[in-house]
Design a protein around this motif. Structure first.
Motif, PDB file in Angstrom:
ATOM      1  N   GLU A 133      51.971   0.488 114.076  1.00 54.97           N
ATOM      2  CA  GLU A 133      53.219   0.901 113.425  1.00 54.97           C
ATOM      3  C   GLU A 133      54.386   0.033 113.886  1.00 54.97           C
ATOM      4  O   GLU A 133      55.220  -0.393 113.071  1.00 54.97           O
ATOM      5  N   ARG A 152      56.659  -2.434 111.395  1.00 51.39           N
ATOM      6  CA  ARG A 152      58.113  -2.346 111.262  1.00 51.39           C
ATOM      7  C   ARG A 152      58.794  -3.667 111.633  1.00 51.39           C
ATOM      8  O   ARG A 152      59.847  -3.996 111.081  1.00 51.39           O
ATOM      9  N   LYS A 163      56.768  -6.502 108.798  1.00 53.11           N
ATOM     10  CA  LYS A 163      56.856  -6.095 107.394  1.00 53.11           C
ATOM     11  C   LYS A 163      55.756  -6.704 106.501  1.00 53.11           C
ATOM     12  O   LYS A 163      56.035  -7.357 105.490  1.00 53.11           O
ATOM     13  N   LYS A 191      49.389   6.276 107.611  1.00 51.79           N
ATOM     14  CA  LYS A 191      50.029   6.452 106.300  1.00 51.79           C
ATOM     15  C   LYS A 191      51.233   7.376 106.406  1.00 51.79           C
ATOM     16  O   LYS A 191      52.287   7.127 105.801  1.00 51.79           O
ATOM     17  N   VAL A 214      54.190   5.569 108.464  1.00 53.88           N
ATOM     18  CA  VAL A 214      54.928   4.470 107.823  1.00 53.88           C
ATOM     19  C   VAL A 214      55.228   4.774 106.355  1.00 53.88           C
ATOM     20  O   VAL A 214      55.439   3.861 105.560  1.00 53.88           O
ATOM     21  N   ALA A 215      55.286   6.043 106.022  1.00 50.41           N
ATOM     22  CA  ALA A 215      55.550   6.442 104.632  1.00 50.41           C
ATOM     23  C   ALA A 215      56.912   5.972 104.140  1.00 50.41           C
ATOM     24  O   ALA A 215      57.131   5.851 102.933  1.00 50.41           O
ATOM     25  N   ASP A 216      57.824   5.693 105.082  1.00 47.54           N
ATOM     26  CA  ASP A 216      59.158   5.243 104.701  1.00 47.54           C
ATOM     27  C   ASP A 216      59.222   3.735 104.473  1.00 47.54           C
ATOM     28  O   ASP A 216      60.292   3.185 104.186  1.00 47.54           O
ATOM     29  N   THR A 217      58.085   3.039 104.596  1.00 44.57           N
ATOM     30  CA  THR A 217      58.039   1.591 104.389  1.00 44.57           C
ATOM     31  C   THR A 217      57.214   1.284 103.147  1.00 44.57           C
ATOM     32  O   THR A 217      56.415   2.121 102.694  1.00 44.57           O
ATOM     33  N   PRO A 218      57.330   0.073 102.586  1.00 45.08           N
ATOM     34  CA  PRO A 218      56.554  -0.277 101.387  1.00 45.08           C
ATOM     35  C   PRO A 218      55.124  -0.730 101.685  1.00 45.08           C
ATOM     36  O   PRO A 218      54.381  -1.046 100.750  1.00 45.08           O
TER      37      PRO A 218
END
Length: 383
Positions: free
Chosen positions: A42, A46, A49, A65, A68-72
Motif C-alpha cells: 500500500e 501511494r 502510483k 482493495k 487503496v479504494a481511494d486510489t485509481p
C-alpha cells in the motif's frame, strides 16, 4: 532508458532496492506485485502510483482493495494477476524478483508478450532454462541478469569482441557464514546461525542457500543458460570481501573483473539503464579501505550442494528442476527445525539422482511435475 517498469516481488529485498533505484531515475512504475505484504505494498502504491497491483494471496488482495479504494489502482490476484502484471502493455521492462518456482510462468508470460525481462528469480532459468531461452529467442526479448554475479559477467562481456574469445567464467562466492568449517563443525548449526550472512542483506531462503552454497550451484546453472556455456567452462572462487562480483577469462588468459561495493542497487540499475551508465545511490568503492582482497578454492565436500548442481546441469533435462524443488522444501524444513543443516545437501542430491532421465523439456508441465516429484520425494524421505 526504460519508460515504464513492472516489478514482480516489489516488497522483497530486490524489489524494495529496485524502487530505491527508481527514485533516482526518470522512470514510471506501471505495475507492482507482491505475495501478501499489503502494508508495504500500500505504501508503494501511494508513492509510485502504478496502474495495476497484483497480490498473489487472495485474502491479502481483498484487504488491499479496501485499503487503496481511494486510489485509481486496479488490484488483481493469484497467478493470473501476476501474469497480467508480467504482460502489462505499457511496461517495457519486467523486473522479476519473486522467490521460488512461482516466478517461472510470469517470466514466460512476459517473454511471450515481447517484454524484456530483468531477471532476479533464479528458479526461472534453473528449472526452465531451455524453455525460457528458446522463448526469448523466438520473441526477440532480452534477458538482463540482476544477480550480482551474472550482472558482473554481463558487464564484463560488453567488451568481448566475439564469443569464441571467451575461455571461461569465474563466479565469485562469499562463502557464507560457514566458510572454513568442515562437516563435523556444521552438525549442530541452527537456523539463526545460518542466517548471519557476512556481507549481503537478503531474504531467509536466499541466505540459507548462501550458507549451503546452493546459491552458487544454482548460479552455475543460470550462467550456463544465460551465456550459452557448458558447466566445465564455469568456475567458482570464494572471495570473502564480495568486492569482485565475478570475472571472465579470454583465450589469451586475460581476466576482466567487475568490482563494486556489495550493494544490489548497482546490478539492478544497470538492468534498467543498459546500455547507459548513470549516477547511482551506491557509495563509491575505495580499494584502499579494504587493503587486500582474498580468493580461495570452494570446499565441494563440505558444501555438497555446489557439486550436486554441477552434476544436475551436466545431466541436463529435468535434473536441475528436481534439485531446485528439493532444495526449496529442504530449506523450509531446516528453518522450521525439522531437519539438520547438513541434511539439506543430502536431500537435494538424493532427489536429483532420483529424477528419471529426460533429455528434452517440452513444456512447463514437465518442469512443474519434476519440481512436484522432487518435493514429494523430500517430504517422503523426512517423514
Amino acid at each position: 532508458m526504460r519508460r515504464c517498469l513492472s516489478i514482480l516481488g516489489s516488497t522483497g529485498s530486490i524489489g524494495t532496492q529496485a524502487l530505491d533505484v527508481v527514485r533516482g531515475l526518470n522512470v514510471k512504475v506501471c505495475a507492482l506485485a507482491a505475495n501478501a505484504n499489503t502494508a508495504l505494498l500500500e505504501e508503494q502504491i501511494r508513492e509510485f502510483k502504478p496502474e495495476l497491483a497484483a497480490v498473489f494471496d487472495e485474502s491479502a488482495a481483498k484487504k488491499l482493495k479496501i485499503a487503496v479504494a481511494d486510489t485509481p489502482v486496479r488490484v488483481v490476484t493469484g497467478m493470473d494477476g501476476l501474469c497480467e502484471a508480467a504482460a502489462m502493455e505499457s511496461a517495457d521492462l519486467i523486473l522479476n524478483s519473486v522467490v521460488g518456482m512461482v516466478g517461472l510462468v510470469p517470466t514466460l508470460t512476459a517473454i511471450g508478450a515481447g517484454k524484456d525481462v530483468a531477471l532476479a528469480n533464479k528458479e526461472t532459468l534453473v528449472a526452465g532454462g531451455s524453455l525460457v531461452m528458446e522463448a526469448a529467442k523466438k520473441n526477440s526479448a532480452k534477458i538482463f541478469p540482476v544477480d550480482s554475479e551474472h550482472s558482473a559477467v554481463f558487464q564484463c562481456l560488453q567488451g568481448c569482441p566475439e564469443k569464441k574469445a571467451l575461455k571461461r567464467i569465474l563466479l565469485t562466492a562469499s562463502g557464507g557464514p560457514f566458510f572454513g568449517k568442515n562437516r563435523d563443525q556444521l552438525i549442530h548449526v541452527t537456523p539463526q546461525q545460518a542466517l548471519r550472512h557476512p556481507n549481503w542483506n537478503m531474504g531467509a531462503k536466499v541466505t540459507i542457500d548462501s550458507a549451503t552454497m546452493m546459491n552458487k550451484g544454482l548460479e552455475i546453472i543460470e550462467a550456463s543458460w544465460l551465456f550459452d556455456l557448458p558447466a566445465s567452462k564455469i568456475s567458482v572462487v570464494v572471495h570473502r570481501e564480495s568486492v569482485v562480483h565475478s570475472m571472465i577469462e579470454y583465450e589469451d588468459h586475460s581476466v576482466i573483473a567487475q568490482l563494486g561495493l556489495p550493494d544490489m542497487r548497482i546490478p539492478i540499475q544497470y538492468a534498467i539503464t543498459w546500455p547507459q551508465r548513470l549516477p547511482s545511490p551506491v557509495a563509491q568503492l575505495s580499494l584502499t579501505d579494504y587493503g587486500k582482497l582474498t580468493f580461495f578454492e570452494p570446499d565441494f565436500q563440505t558444501f555438497s550442494c555446489l557439486d550436486t548442481c554441477k552434476k544436475a546441469i551436466e545431466r541436463g533435462g529435468l535434473a536441475p528442476a528436481a534439485a531446485n524443488g528439493a532444495n526449496e522444501v529442504a530449506v523450509k524444513l531446516f528453518l522450521d527445525g525439522r531437519i539438520s543443516f547438513l541434511r539439506i545437501g543430502e536431500l537435494v542430491r538424493s532427489a536429483m539422482e532420483n529424477q528419471p532421465d529426460v533429455q528434452t523439456v517440452s513444456s512447463v508441465d514437465d518442469i512443474l511435475n519434476a519440481d512436484r516429484n522432487a518435493r514429494d520425494y523430500v517430504f517422503g524421505a523426512v517423514g
